[in-house]
Enzyme design. Structure first.
Site, mmCIF file in Angstrom:
data_model
loop_
_atom_site.group_PDB
_atom_site.id
_atom_site.type_symbol
_atom_site.label_atom_id
_atom_site.label_comp_id
_atom_site.label_asym_id
_atom_site.label_seq_id
_atom_site.Cartn_x
_atom_site.Cartn_y
_atom_site.Cartn_z
ATOM 1 N N SER A 99 0.819 -1.382 0.041
ATOM 2 C CA SER A 99 -0.044 -0.038 0.364
ATOM 3 C C SER A 99 0.676 1.566 0.179
ATOM 4 O O SER A 99 2.160 0.873 0.158
ATOM 5 C CB SER A 99 -1.156 0.253 1.011
ATOM 6 O OG SER A 99 -2.126 0.926 0.746
ATOM 7 N N PRO A 100 0.275 2.525 -0.378
ATOM 8 C CA PRO A 100 1.171 3.731 -0.738
ATOM 9 C C PRO A 100 1.517 4.076 0.879
ATOM 10 O O PRO A 100 0.357 3.968 1.842
ATOM 11 C CB PRO A 100 -0.033 4.419 -1.240
ATOM 12 C CG PRO A 100 -1.092 3.370 -2.170
ATOM 13 C CD PRO A 100 -0.710 2.744 -0.937
ATOM 14 N N GLN A 144 1.652 6.609 -7.497
ATOM 15 C CA GLN A 144 0.053 6.982 -6.975
ATOM 16 C C GLN A 144 0.539 8.943 -6.492
ATOM 17 O O GLN A 144 1.144 9.548 -5.873
ATOM 18 C CB GLN A 144 0.034 7.033 -5.700
ATOM 19 C CG GLN A 144 -1.319 7.278 -4.402
ATOM 20 C CD GLN A 144 -1.674 7.169 -3.400
ATOM 21 O OE1 GLN A 144 -1.039 7.939 -2.915
ATOM 22 N NE2 GLN A 144 -2.388 6.394 -2.487
ATOM 23 N N TYR A 174 -6.877 15.057 0.315
ATOM 24 C CA TYR A 174 -6.423 15.781 0.233
ATOM 25 C C TYR A 174 -7.262 16.524 -0.990
ATOM 26 O O TYR A 174 -8.226 16.490 -0.982
ATOM 27 C CB TYR A 174 -5.063 15.082 -0.284
ATOM 28 C CG TYR A 174 -4.528 13.890 0.589
ATOM 29 C CD1 TYR A 174 -4.048 15.459 1.111
ATOM 30 C CD2 TYR A 174 -3.966 13.176 0.863
ATOM 31 C CE1 TYR A 174 -2.706 14.487 2.657
ATOM 32 C CE2 TYR A 174 -2.945 12.586 1.887
ATOM 33 C CZ TYR A 174 -3.039 13.447 2.590
ATOM 34 O OH TYR A 174 -1.974 13.071 4.326
ATOM 35 N N ARG A 207 -8.677 6.152 -5.463
ATOM 36 C CA ARG A 207 -8.464 5.658 -4.526
ATOM 37 C C ARG A 207 -9.400 6.889 -3.864
ATOM 38 O O ARG A 207 -8.758 8.238 -4.463
ATOM 39 C CB ARG A 207 -6.656 5.964 -3.713
ATOM 40 C CG ARG A 207 -6.876 5.936 -1.766
ATOM 41 C CD ARG A 207 -6.270 6.022 -1.373
ATOM 42 N NE ARG A 207 -5.220 4.390 -1.349
ATOM 43 C CZ ARG A 207 -4.671 3.702 -0.236
ATOM 44 N NH1 ARG A 207 -4.100 4.661 0.667
ATOM 45 N NH2 ARG A 207 -4.536 2.482 -0.514
ATOM 46 N N ARG A 264 1.564 -2.098 7.267
ATOM 47 C CA ARG A 264 1.743 -1.925 7.967
ATOM 48 C C ARG A 264 2.587 -3.285 8.601
ATOM 49 O O ARG A 264 3.958 -3.377 8.799
ATOM 50 C CB ARG A 264 0.893 -1.550 9.695
ATOM 51 C CG ARG A 264 0.720 -0.076 10.149
ATOM 52 C CD ARG A 264 -0.347 -0.546 11.639
ATOM 53 N NE ARG A 264 0.059 1.216 11.733
ATOM 54 C CZ ARG A 264 -1.080 2.087 11.053
ATOM 55 N NH1 ARG A 264 -1.850 1.094 10.227
ATOM 56 N NH2 ARG A 264 -1.829 3.758 11.651
#
Length: 769
Positions: free
Chosen positions: A415-416, A494, A576, A624, A718
């Site tokens: 994952s980013p 991304q 964002y 996303r 993680r």
């Protein structure tokens, strides 16, 4: 689980006990506390007659029965004589029956359970007062050492002391009714009926040699369309029997004061107030589809009785009881919530292949997984894997997946993750090692952090960018390494713009906190700071600003293509800039880009279209999104479906479904795989491939999500920080060594678990005989 212990604590000071409510939890608590000290005065107030009961059968787990056996063998022996046991589940959908074994259930009639507990309480000397409404808890508390409120989901005690307990009650969308049939099902039976009014389902299970519980459930819309909202009890019962005539073999159903209900999830901030304590449904509820109500109430009674004996005084006992039980209950409620939502969205799964549908149902709560279902019923699981397309010996996560011209060797995505380790947006050695290590670690797709399209679009001074050729060359160095040293691994970029969440400190210096110096001006959908009084107030983008930002994305996409990235993801999540247009909490515009969702989608779609036009046609492009803002008035799951559908119609090859981080006062429902239901809903409603994210931490979770059809790819963050070789280790732990997870040649010697010190050596003989 807590059990019977010697009287060493507060038990000696708890002499007079009042129990409000004569259900299983209240009766069992009374019996245990009286058994532990026969000199106690224990009174149970029950407003109904001894033989009044609601529902028909009760299911208890082996774990709960073990606790009962330890705490009160006499009750356990009485229950054991009554139990009906079975280990199979039948799932009936579109005329096909799929059976899965190895599950293990024990059930008995609720009335018989109460009779056993009545007999036990009476034998111990508990004062059972039937047809007697309890005095208010406050009145009882003045004359008793302990008041146990076991007065159910509509607890008058909880209502009277709401300020102390802090209850939160959520009413859900489905309607259900408890009924019974005068024959025993062969298994726990889930049957789906697709009627002209909508999808309906039966949860049925035997509880005696000649009786079964039959719960009929459906969405409220179907309930109303079928006219069941205007039927009396007898007519409802007769009509339900007709809807499921095949399951019942034409036999009738009957009720017991049965009525249509909407399930209510109950939680409380505190479970005790002074010397009054809540147990069972008064304290918490969990949806019946995981069979947990009586189980939780009985376990509450066990823990409460033990804590009263173990702790030095009553306040300590009540605190210990809540500390012991709350995590267990929270885990059960999370599983129940997942199961509840699955049945609310049942219609979205109707078109799934038959075995996938069955597997999806069985794993809906996330407590049953691919791995333990394989242990319970290997042949059933193998049939599901074959239908999915797994080659022999290949776990679902190691099957390939194609997006446009890109074939991923497996379904695992790194994952980013923002690393905040760049200087002037330039990726350096850290990024080469970080991303290169994860590519060598076996993932099918490795994603960069959010790469910013302009200097003012950074979140922090440490964010990477793609606004100049030097940065493009830095990224080219990394993609070349991945493609050369980790052949078969793909790497995606991304692209994003921070919007109102920019000009902040590095994460470890103070997440979302503004810079003390060197700030840059912010731009956003609306002039709303992320945290009022803390973060900078952004300027609302005007027409020229919108055009400039769009062109920044286009220029960055061109550089990304020349840098050798295999996939591009447009970041429209987490508050964002583009996400700020989508959420009504962050978009207060009055022009064509604000107001209804159709307008709020306009600018993100324009950016997507412009980027898609310059991004190579054979390379996939994903988006996303934040599928919920976790805040009142914000984006919700229905909006997320609309957003996903819009991007899919514009050519998005997959939707990366995240949640939240849009507003600071969000209230996420954290838990294992907690964001995956949103991906699931989008995939099975829109029909677009999805990437699921959010506390997916085990390879078993990945296999389960894929095989159930809730996701096409799974992104993990993680776990890949903890172990860069997470994917390769997942393959080794499953005994897989095929093309979906090849070890890099220099690492081949490490493809097996290293040996450790021996622990199985013969023990020396120390005694004779």
């Amino acid at each position: 689980m807590a059990g019977a212990v010697a009287m060493t604590g507060s038990g000696s000071s708890v002499r007079r006990i009042a129990v409000i409510g004569g259900g299983p939890g209240g009766l069992y608590a009374a019996a245990l506390l009286k058994r532990l000290d026969p000199d106690r005065e224990v009174t149970v107030f029950e407003r109904n007659a001894p033989d009044d009961t609601f529902g028909f059968g009760v299911v208890l787990s082996d774990e709960t029965l073990g606790g009962i056996e330890h705490a009160d063998p006499e009750v356990y022996r009485a229950l054991s004589r009554e139990f009906v046991r079975w280990d199979t589940i039948d799932i009936v959908h579109r005329g096909r029956v799929h059976t899965s074994g190895g599950h293990g259930f024990a059930a008995l009639g609720r009335r018989r359970l109460l009779e056993i507990l009545h007999e036990r309480c009476a034998g111990l000397g508990v004062d059972l007062r039937f047809r007697t409404a309890a005095p208010p808890a406050a009145e009882l508390a003045a004359h008793h050492d302990l008041v146990i409120a076991a007065d159910g989901v509509h607890s008058a005690t909880r209502v009277a002391h709401a300020d102390a307990f802090g209850p939160h009650i959520t009413e859900h969308r489905n309607r259900y009714i408890w009924l019974a049939a005068d024959f025993a099902f062969d298994a726990f039976r889930f049957e789906i009926a697709e009627t002209p009014y909508g999808v309906m389902q039966v949860h049925g299970y035997p509880y005696a040699a000649d009786a079964s519980t039959v719960i009929v459930e459906m969405r409220e819309e179907a309930w109303r369309a079928a006219g069941l909202d205007t039927c009396d009890a007898a007519e409802s019962t007769a009509r339900c029997a007709k809807f499921f005539t095949e399951a019942l073999d034409g036999r009738p159903l009957h009720g017991n004061r049965s009525s249509w209900l909407a399930f209510r999830t109950v939680t409380n901030s505190r479970w005790s107030h002074g010397n009054t304590v809540l147990i069972g449904d008064a304290a918490h509820t969990a949806h019946f589809s995981i069979g947990s109500g009586t189980k939780l109430a009985v376990e509450d009674a066990l823990a409460l009785a033990a804590c009263v004996e173990e702790q030095p005084d009553l306040p300590a006992a009540l605190a210990a009881y809540e500390a012991e039980r709350r995590p267990v209950v929270a885990s059960t409620q999370r599983a129940a919530a997942a199961s509840l939502r699955w049945f609310e969205e049942l219609a979205t799964y109707a078109e799934q292949p038959p075995r996938r549908f069955a597997f999806n149902l069985l794993t809906r709560s996330r407590r049953v997984t691919h791995d333990n279902l394989r242990l319970r019923d290997a042949s059933f699981t193998a049939a599901v894997e074959e239908e999915f397309g797994c080659p022999p010996g290949t776990p679902p996560m190691f099957t390939p997946f194609r997006l446009r011209g890109l074939e991923l060797r497996n379904r695992v995505v790194v994952s980013p993750m923002d690393m905040y380790s760049a200087a002037d947006g330039l990726p350096g050695d850290f990024h080469l090692v970080h991303l290169g290590a994860r590519a060598l670690g076996g993932a099918g797709l490795v994603m960069t952090e959010m790469v910013c399209v302009s200097p003012e679009g950074r979140i922090t001074p440490g964010c990477t960018g793609l606004w100049n050729t030097e940065q493009a060359a830095g990224w080219r160095r990394i993609t070349d390494f991945v493609h050369t040293s980790a052949p078969g691994a793909a790497i995606g970029v991304q692209l994003g713009h921070s919007g109102r969440k920019g000009s902040t400190k590095l994460m470890w210096e103070g997440i979302d906190q503004p810079l003390e110096r060197g700030n840059w001006p912010l731009k956003a959908a609306s002039s709303l700071p992320y945290v009022p009084g803390v973060n900078q107030v952004p300027a609302e983008l005007d027409r020229a600003g919108l055009d400039a930002v769009r062109e920044q994305f286009v220029a960055a996409a061109r550089r990304a293509a020349s840098s050798g990235f295999d996939l591009l993801e447009l970041h429209c999540a987490h508050g964002y800039l583009l996400s700020g247009f989508l959420s009504p909490l962050t978009n207060h515009r009055t022009d064509a880009y604000g107001g209804p969702l159709e307008n709020r989608l306009r600018f993100p779609l324009q950016v997507f279209d412009a980027v898609r036009e310059v991004w190579p046609g054979e390379r996939p492009m994903t988006v996303r999104i934040s599928a919920t803002d976790w805040a009142e008035g914000g984006t919700d799951a229905a909006d997320a479906v609309t957003i996903a559908r819009a991007f899919a119609e514009h050519g998005a090859d997959a939707i990366d479904v995240s949640t939240g981080q849009v507003v600071p006062d969000e209230r996420p429902e954290y838990g294992r795989s907690y964001q995956t239901p949103y991906a699931d809903r989008i995939r099975n409603t829109v029909g677009v491939p999805v990437i699921a994210v959010g506390a997916i931490s085990s390879w078993d979770d990945v296999n389960s999500l894929l095989l159930a059809g809730r996701a096409d790819l799974c992104a993990l963050a993680r776990p890949h920080l903890y172990d860069p070789h997470w994917t390769l280790h997942a393959a080794a732990e499953q005994g897989y060594s095929g093309p979906g997870a090849p070890w890099p040649l220099p690492y081949g010697a490490g493809s097996r678990t290293p040996p450790t010190g021996r622990t199985d050596a013969p023990k020396p003989r120390l005694t004779l005989g």
